[in-house]
Design a protein around this motif. Structure first.
Motif, PDB file in Angstrom:
ATOM      1  N   LEU A   1     -35.623 -56.875  39.694  1.00 24.35           N
ATOM      2  CA  LEU A   1     -35.890 -55.476  40.055  1.00 24.35           C
ATOM      3  C   LEU A   1     -37.205 -55.365  40.823  1.00 24.35           C
ATOM      4  N   LEU A   2     -38.219 -56.082  40.353  1.00 27.65           N
ATOM      5  CA  LEU A   2     -39.523 -56.059  41.023  1.00 27.65           C
ATOM      6  C   LEU A   2     -39.416 -56.607  42.441  1.00 27.65           C
ATOM      7  N   LEU A   3     -38.790 -57.779  42.583  1.00 28.66           N
ATOM      8  CA  LEU A   3     -38.733 -58.436  43.888  1.00 28.66           C
ATOM      9  C   LEU A   3     -37.843 -57.673  44.858  1.00 28.66           C
ATOM     10  N   ARG A   4     -36.754 -57.118  44.373  1.00 25.69           N
ATOM     11  CA  ARG A   4     -35.877 -56.330  45.255  1.00 25.69           C
ATOM     12  C   ARG A   4     -36.595 -55.061  45.700  1.00 25.69           C
ATOM     13  N   GLY A   5     -37.361 -54.467  44.780  1.00 28.83           N
ATOM     14  CA  GLY A   5     -38.156 -53.303  45.147  1.00 28.83           C
ATOM     15  C   GLY A   5     -39.169 -53.642  46.226  1.00 28.83           C
ATOM     16  N   ARG A   6     -39.801 -54.809  46.110  1.00 26.58           N
ATOM     17  CA  ARG A   6     -40.774 -55.226  47.126  1.00 26.58           C
ATOM     18  C   ARG A   6     -40.109 -55.427  48.487  1.00 26.58           C
ATOM     19  N   ALA A   7     -38.911 -55.985  48.484  1.00 22.70           N
ATOM     20  CA  ALA A   7     -38.207 -56.202  49.746  1.00 22.70           C
ATOM     21  C   ALA A   7     -37.932 -54.863  50.444  1.00 22.70           C
ATOM     22  N   TYR A   8     -37.466 -53.897  49.671  1.00 19.19           N
ATOM     23  CA  TYR A   8     -37.241 -52.566  50.253  1.00 19.19           C
ATOM     24  C   TYR A   8     -38.563 -51.930  50.701  1.00 19.19           C
ATOM     25  N   TYR A   9     -39.601 -52.157  49.935  1.00 15.66           N
ATOM     26  CA  TYR A   9     -40.932 -51.631  50.279  1.00 15.66           C
ATOM     27  C   TYR A   9     -41.384 -52.148  51.637  1.00 15.66           C
ATOM     28  N   TYR A  10     -41.243 -53.462  51.854  1.00 15.90           N
ATOM     29  CA  TYR A  10     -41.711 -54.042  53.113  1.00 15.90           C
ATOM     30  C   TYR A  10     -40.800 -53.701  54.292  1.00 15.90           C
ATOM     31  N   LEU A  11     -39.623 -53.152  53.988  1.00  7.36           N
ATOM     32  CA  LEU A  11     -38.786 -52.606  55.058  1.00  7.36           C
ATOM     33  C   LEU A  11     -39.054 -51.115  55.246  1.00  7.36           C
ATOM     34  N   ALA A  12     -40.062 -50.609  54.530  1.00  6.75           N
ATOM     35  CA  ALA A  12     -40.478 -49.196  54.572  1.00  6.75           C
ATOM     36  C   ALA A  12     -39.406 -48.260  54.029  1.00  6.75           C
ATOM     37  N   ASP A  13     -38.493 -48.778  53.200  1.00  7.07           N
ATOM     38  CA  ASP A  13     -37.522 -47.930  52.504  1.00  7.07           C
ATOM     39  C   ASP A  13     -38.131 -47.599  51.146  1.00  7.07           C
ATOM     40  N   HIS A  14     -39.104 -46.717  51.174  1.00 10.86           N
ATOM     41  CA  HIS A  14     -39.938 -46.490  50.004  1.00 10.86           C
ATOM     42  C   HIS A  14     -39.198 -45.800  48.862  1.00 10.86           C
ATOM     43  N   ASP A  15     -38.236 -44.950  49.165  1.00 10.01           N
ATOM     44  CA  ASP A  15     -37.488 -44.265  48.103  1.00 10.01           C
ATOM     45  C   ASP A  15     -36.712 -45.266  47.258  1.00 10.01           C
ATOM     46  N   VAL A  16     -36.008 -46.172  47.915  1.00 12.96           N
ATOM     47  CA  VAL A  16     -35.224 -47.175  47.182  1.00 12.96           C
ATOM     48  C   VAL A  16     -36.152 -48.129  46.425  1.00 12.96           C
ATOM     49  N   ALA A  17     -37.256 -48.489  47.049  1.00  8.41           N
ATOM     50  CA  ALA A  17     -38.230 -49.358  46.375  1.00  8.41           C
ATOM     51  C   ALA A  17     -38.729 -48.701  45.091  1.00  8.41           C
ATOM     52  N   SER A  18     -39.056 -47.427  45.184  1.00  7.54           N
ATOM     53  CA  SER A  18     -39.571 -46.695  44.026  1.00  7.54           C
ATOM     54  C   SER A  18     -38.545 -46.637  42.899  1.00  7.54           C
ATOM     55  N   LYS A  19     -37.266 -46.488  43.239  1.00  7.52           N
ATOM     56  CA  LYS A  19     -36.219 -46.431  42.216  1.00  7.52           C
ATOM     57  C   LYS A  19     -36.123 -47.754  41.457  1.00  7.52           C
ATOM     58  N   HIS A  20     -36.269 -48.866  42.160  1.00  2.00           N
ATOM     59  CA  HIS A  20     -36.243 -50.172  41.494  1.00  2.00           C
ATOM     60  C   HIS A  20     -37.437 -50.321  40.547  1.00  2.00           C
ATOM     61  N   TYR A  21     -38.615 -49.916  41.021  1.00  2.00           N
ATOM     62  CA  TYR A  21     -39.806 -50.001  40.177  1.00  2.00           C
ATOM     63  C   TYR A  21     -39.645 -49.124  38.931  1.00  2.00           C
ATOM     64  N   GLN A  22     -39.123 -47.911  39.127  1.00  2.00           N
ATOM     65  CA  GLN A  22     -38.978 -46.979  38.004  1.00  2.00           C
ATOM     66  C   GLN A  22     -37.984 -47.503  36.968  1.00  2.00           C
ATOM     67  N   LYS A  23     -36.883 -48.091  37.442  1.00  2.00           N
ATOM     68  CA  LYS A  23     -35.904 -48.639  36.502  1.00  2.00           C
ATOM     69  C   LYS A  23     -36.532 -49.755  35.669  1.00  2.00           C
ATOM     70  N   GLY A  24     -37.296 -50.615  36.314  1.00  2.00           N
ATOM     71  CA  GLY A  24     -37.967 -51.690  35.594  1.00  2.00           C
ATOM     72  C   GLY A  24     -38.954 -51.161  34.570  1.00  2.00           C
ATOM     73  N   LEU A  25     -39.676 -50.116  34.939  1.00  2.87           N
ATOM     74  CA  LEU A  25     -40.677 -49.546  34.028  1.00  2.87           C
ATOM     75  C   LEU A  25     -40.035 -48.805  32.864  1.00  2.87           C
ATOM     76  N   ARG A  26     -38.827 -48.293  33.064  1.00  5.65           N
ATOM     77  CA  ARG A  26     -38.124 -47.684  31.925  1.00  5.65           C
ATOM     78  C   ARG A  26     -37.748 -48.756  30.896  1.00  5.65           C
ATOM     79  N   LEU A  27     -37.453 -49.961  31.382  1.00  6.22           N
ATOM     80  CA  LEU A  27     -37.121 -51.058  30.479  1.00  6.22           C
ATOM     81  C   LEU A  27     -38.368 -51.652  29.826  1.00  6.22           C
ATOM     82  N   ASP A  28     -39.468 -51.683  30.588  1.00 11.14           N
ATOM     83  CA  ASP A  28     -40.724 -52.234  30.074  1.00 11.14           C
ATOM     84  C   ASP A  28     -41.889 -51.447  30.677  1.00 11.14           C
TER      85      ASP A  28
END
Length: 443
Positions: free
Chosen positions: A206-233
């Motif tokens: 989840l972290l790494l996929r979020g970073r990939a979207y982040y570096y493609l400037a798809d910040h909304d999708v990146a944020s969703k991956h980060y948030q899902k991970g943080l809900r788990l931990d």
């Protein structure tokens, strides 16, 4: 007579004894046969049961592996080995599964145990060799990754580790990290997606996929991956850093844009610079920050600074039309007339219907034409409002500086410069109020 009767009696007696002996013998043989059946049947049944049980076990293991339930398969094999430590096939299958999921040390022990039971087994020896290759390649990949050689490390993972250990989660995660390292963000998204299909709650994926979207400037999708991970931990340090870092970047970017729109240009400049400093590697987002900064600096008349920012934007995306136009404007500010015309003409060719670009090009062409005429004030180094006394002082100073007799080593250049200074003085001294308009074409 009596003797005949006696002999007959004895013959019948002997026949009776023989008959009883025969019956007794048959009885004994039948008894032995029945006992054999009774005693051997449990042993045969046990043997058949053992064979059937092993077959069922290995079929169950194969099904678990097929659906990637490796822990279930290993549990079954461990139980079988505990029940029968001589079950060689169980060691072999356990070793193979452990190799596939890159638990190399445990796998090696199982292969060695199998080879003790089945010395010289070619398939086991071959797989043990593959294990050693995979283990060595994985260690090499980790070393290369730490030293920054992501491309070479990626080769080891792709061509060796995941060939012999296709179910190795650690290698799959490492591959995604390496893809991020070589900036292949689309491939990183795909590879991490495969991991998440098998385990949707894999925090690293989840972290790494979020970073990939982040570096493609798809910040909304990146944020969703980060948030899902943080809900788990909620305390996951890397996910927290990524999520809040993204929020901070977007907030600073918005502040810069808002201040630029409100005319608070100097504040906007500082905001743009602060946003750029947050993540210099985020080029997909930074290209827009460089462009925004360039536009503000052009508006402020800071040509050289604007030129640097526009160049930064065009170095990231050489086809960014607006950056090309703004660089043309910046070159006008720095009096690079020819450069301004070149940029604006290129922009006009890309967008022939844009009247603003055509207007900017006309201004640049006019400035270039005017630049080919001599500016007498500039030659004398004086302002356009200089008095006659100031003109005379400037002329005397420059004439003394460039007198040919004082410039023996560069006499030809000095003579040309001296004549130009004299001509400028003559025009400006005679026509002080119209010195700029009394200009001669350069030869």
């Amino acid at each position: 007579m009596v003797m005949n009767l006696a002999n007959s009696f004895l013959a019948r007696a002997r026949d009776g004894v023989a008959w009883r002996g025969l019956v007794y013998t048959i009885f004994i043989l039948h008894f032995v046969f029945v006992c054999q059946l009774l005693l051997l049947q449990p042993l045969v049944s046990a043997s058949d049961s053992k064979t059937n049980s092993a077959a069922e076990l290995f079929e169950r293991v194969a099904q678990s592996v097929k659906v990637k339930l490796y822990s279930d398969a290993l549990d079954d094999l461990n139980s079988a080995i505990e029940a029968d430590p001589t079950l060689s096939e169980a060691y072999f299958r356990r070793a193979s599964i452990l190799r596939q999921i890159c638990r190399y040390d445990e796998s090696e022990i199982s292969y060695q145990k199998f080879l003790e039971l089945k010395p010289g087994h070619s398939a086991a020896e071959k797989e043990l060799s593959q294990l050693n290759q995979a283990k060595s390649a994985f260690e090499s990949a980790l070393t290369l990754s730490s030293s920054g050689d992501h491309s070479k490390a990626l080769e080891f993972v792709d061509k060796v580790v995941l060939v012999f250990s296709p179910a190795c989660s650690k290698a799959k995660i490492l591959k995604v990290r390496l893809l991020l390292g070589v900036k292949d963000f689309s491939a990183a998204i795909s590879e991490s997606g495969y991991i998440l299909r098998e385990d949707e709650n894999n925090l690293e994926a989840l972290l790494l996929r979020g970073r990939a979207y982040y570096y493609l400037a798809d910040h909304d999708v990146a944020s969703k991956h980060y948030q899902k991970g943080l809900r788990l931990d909620p305390e996951h340090s890397e996910l927290k850093k990524a999520y809040f870092g993204l929020k901070k970047l977007l907030k600073k970017t918005k502040s810069a844009e808002d201040n630029a729109n409100k005319g608070k240009l100097r504040v906007a400049v500082e905001d743009y610079k602060a946003a750029l400093a947050m993540d210099p590697d985020h080029i997909a987002h930074n290209v827009n920050l460089h462009l925004g900064l360039c536009k503000v600096l052009v508006t402020l008349g800071r040509g050289n600074d604007a030129l640097n920012s526009c160049n930064d934007a065009l170095n990231i995306d050489e086809e960014l039309l607006e950056a090309l136009v703004q660089r043309g404007e910046a070159k006008l500010l720095t009096e690079d007339w020819e450069g301004a015309v070149e940029d604006l003409k290129s922009a006009a060719q890309q967008s022939p219907q844009d009247m603003n670009i055509r207007e900017a090009l006309m201004r640049a062409e006019k400035a270039l034409k005017m630049s080919k005429r001599k500016d007498w004030y500039k030659i004398l180094g004086i302002s356009k409002t200089a008095s006659i006394a100031e003109i005379k002082r400037a002329y005397k100073k420059l004439a003394l500086q460039w007198h040919p007799d004082k410039n023996v080593e560069n006499r030809e250049e000095a003579e040309n410069k001296f004549r130009e200074i004299a001509a400028a003085y003559e025009v400006c001294d005679s026509h002080t109020n119209t010195c700029l308009t009394l200009s001669l074409p350069r030869h």
